[in-house]
Design an enzyme around this catalytic site. Structure first.
Site, short mmCIF file in Angstrom:
data_model
loop_
_atom_site.label_atom_id
_atom_site.label_comp_id
_atom_site.label_asym_id
_atom_site.label_seq_id
_atom_site.Cartn_x
_atom_site.Cartn_y
_atom_site.Cartn_z
N HIS A 163 -6.49 -13.19 -7.71
CA HIS A 163 -7.37 -12.28 -7.01
C HIS A 163 -8.86 -12.38 -7.52
O HIS A 163 -9.01 -12.53 -8.87
CB HIS A 163 -6.69 -10.95 -7.23
CG HIS A 163 -7.40 -9.88 -6.40
ND1 HIS A 163 -8.62 -9.41 -6.30
CD2 HIS A 163 -6.85 -9.33 -5.17
CE1 HIS A 163 -8.83 -8.59 -5.37
NE2 HIS A 163 -7.89 -8.58 -4.59
N LYS A 178 0.74 -1.06 0.06
CA LYS A 178 -0.02 -0.04 0.11
C LYS A 178 1.04 1.19 -0.01
O LYS A 178 2.12 1.04 0.52
CB LYS A 178 -0.93 -0.09 1.39
CG LYS A 178 -1.72 -1.07 1.43
CD LYS A 178 -2.89 -1.30 0.47
CE LYS A 178 -3.65 -2.57 0.69
NZ LYS A 178 -4.81 -2.72 -0.20
#
Length: 475
Positions: free
Chosen positions: A294, A175
């Site tokens: 994902h 992140k």
């Protein structure tokens, strides 16, 4: 058309529209071991009988159309048609019922999830006689699953490649997901891996944007992997997202990852598509790459309770198409009912054989025969205080992935990774000693934090963080 030709064409054929249930509702039908079985949650329009609605689903997802056609006489409808063979009410829902449909195996191309879904859910969901329709579960017969390669490697082969046993694997999503340069991104990867994580991860929408092109990211992440491996003596990996705008570009990125010598790549299997995913899974097996999956976009399909597809169907489809990991939710902080449902499809991902269990949302007994298993990934809003529950719920064969729960540590990325690794090792040791993680979890974490200042700092930061919302996915 001559009168003679017209007469021949009309023999045994009566044009017009007839009720679907006359042909496609067959409650006397005994399912075959080779049939693909589907459980649909059907909400018909007012005035449409359940038998007609269930038969319409069977017809429109197999051989039927809106009117009788004379070319039906050129084939054996009895051999190829889908059959609604059972209907049952949904508890607490007056206008809904479960329709069970059996499809002959000959309707589907071998080894193609794309074709399977095009047939079963491709057209029928827009049918006017239905207010809503949801595919709750599929039974994939061994005769069909054996036509798929499945996961590139599977759980045991992955553990052997990584030389990691007896505990869940630890991961972290870098992140902020967008905006970092490739070099700063690689730095974050290195710090997390050096601190004790097994994997770091590209987020689902990290592809090849102007601020960080894919080749630069791959190079800096590979450097981070090899440097952290040299320092820790452990095998490390970073999920390099190979998802791209074309299959050719996707494979090119996977080829570059293989040439760099990294262990794993990643794909967004729903936005990328099943054809692309299966192609990448085949490449990964042939070239020794693990494949992380994902599920970006899944909630568009599975969030609504009465329309779409349940995630357990998407999970089964992924096991056929191919992937070594897939995101599967976290359970932590949610309702007990959702826990049972989540663990139901987690078992469908990992186990060779899963019995029918309606209390966990499993409508059919599923035998995967020799198809390798998939590691479920718990990710999203989790931190060190969740570690005991995650270890108890998911067990060893899982990946526990902490993004903000690593990078949000007040001392930095590496201490955040240390905190998670210490918490995990403490939970695994306590479990192996016979302690109850569900009851003693907080005590175990507090005891470990006394000799780990990194864990103590993490415990202080996240002691008040909770995500308590009602679950959408309930029985």
């Amino acid at each position: 058309m001559s009168p003679q030709t017209e007469t021949k064409a009309s023999v045994g054929f009566k044009a017009g529209v007839k009720d679907y249930k006359l042909t496609y509702y067959t409650p006397e039908y005994e399912t075959k071991p080779t049939d693909i079985l589907a459980a649909f949650r059907v909400t018909p329009q007012p005035g449409v009988p359940p038998e007609e609605a269930g038969a319409a689903v069977a017809a429109e997802s197999s051989t039927g159309t809106w009117t009788t056609v004379w070319t039906d006489g050129l084939t054996s409808l009895d051999r190829y048609k889908g059959r609604c063979y059972h209907i049952e009410p949904v508890a607490g829902e007056e206008s809904q019922f479960i329709a069970y449909v059996a499809y002959p195996l000959d309707l589907f191309e071998e080894g193609s999830v794309t074709n399977m879904f095009t047939s079963i859910v491709g057209n029928v969901f827009g049918f006017k006689a239905l207010r809503a329709l949801r595919l709750e579960d599929l039974r994939i017969p061994p005769a069909y699953s054996k036509t798929f390669q499945g996961p590139p490697h599977g759980i045991q082969v992955e553990r052997d490649k990584l030389n990691k046993y007896g505990r869940p694997l630890l991961g972290c999503t870098i992140k902020p997901k967008l905006g970092l340069s490739a070099k700063n991104y690689g730095r974050a990867v290195y710090e997390c891996l050096r601190g004790g994580l097994d994997f770091t991860k590209d987020d689902e929408n990290v592809n090849s944007q102007p601020f960080m092109r894919w080749r630069d990211r791959f190079l800096f992440c590979a450097e981070a992997i090899f440097k952290s491996q040299a320092e820790t003596g452990e095998i490390k990996g970073h999920y390099l997202n190979a998802t791209a705008g074309t299959c050719e570009e996707m494979i090119k990125r996977a080829v570059f990852a293989r040439e760099l010598g990294v262990p794993i790549v990643m794909h967004d299997y729903l936005t990328g598509g099943f054809t692309a995913n299966t192609s990448l899974a085949h490449y990964c097996r042939d070239n020794g790459l693990l494949l992380h999956i994902h599920r970006a976009m899944h909630a568009v399909i599975d969030r609504q309770k009465n329309h779409g597809m349940h995630f357990r169907v998407l999970a089964k489809a992924l096991r056929l198409s191919g992937g070594d990991h897939i995101h599967a939710g976290t359970v932590v902080g949610k309702l007990e009912g959702e826990r049972e449902i989540t663990l139901g499809f987690v078992d469908l991902l990992r186990d060779d054989f899963v019995e029918k269990d309606r209390s966990r949302g499993i409508y059919f007994t599923q035998d995967w025969v020799s198809l390798p298993g998939v590691l479920p990934v718990a990710s999203g809003g989790i931190h060190v205080w969740h570690m005991p529950a995650l270890t108890e719920i998911f067990g060893d064969d899982s990946v526990l992935q902490f993004g903000g729960g690593t990078l949000g540590h007040p001392w930095g990325n590496a201490p955040g990774a240390v905190a998670n690794r210490v918490a995990l090792e403490a939970c695994v040791q306590a479990r192996n000693e016979g302690r109850d993680l569900a009851r003693e979890g907080n005590e175990i974490i507090r005891a470990a934090s006394k000799w780990s200042p990194e864990l103590a700092a993490a415990c202080e930061v996240w002691k008040e963080i909770k995500f308590e919302f009602p679950a959408m996915d309930t029985l």
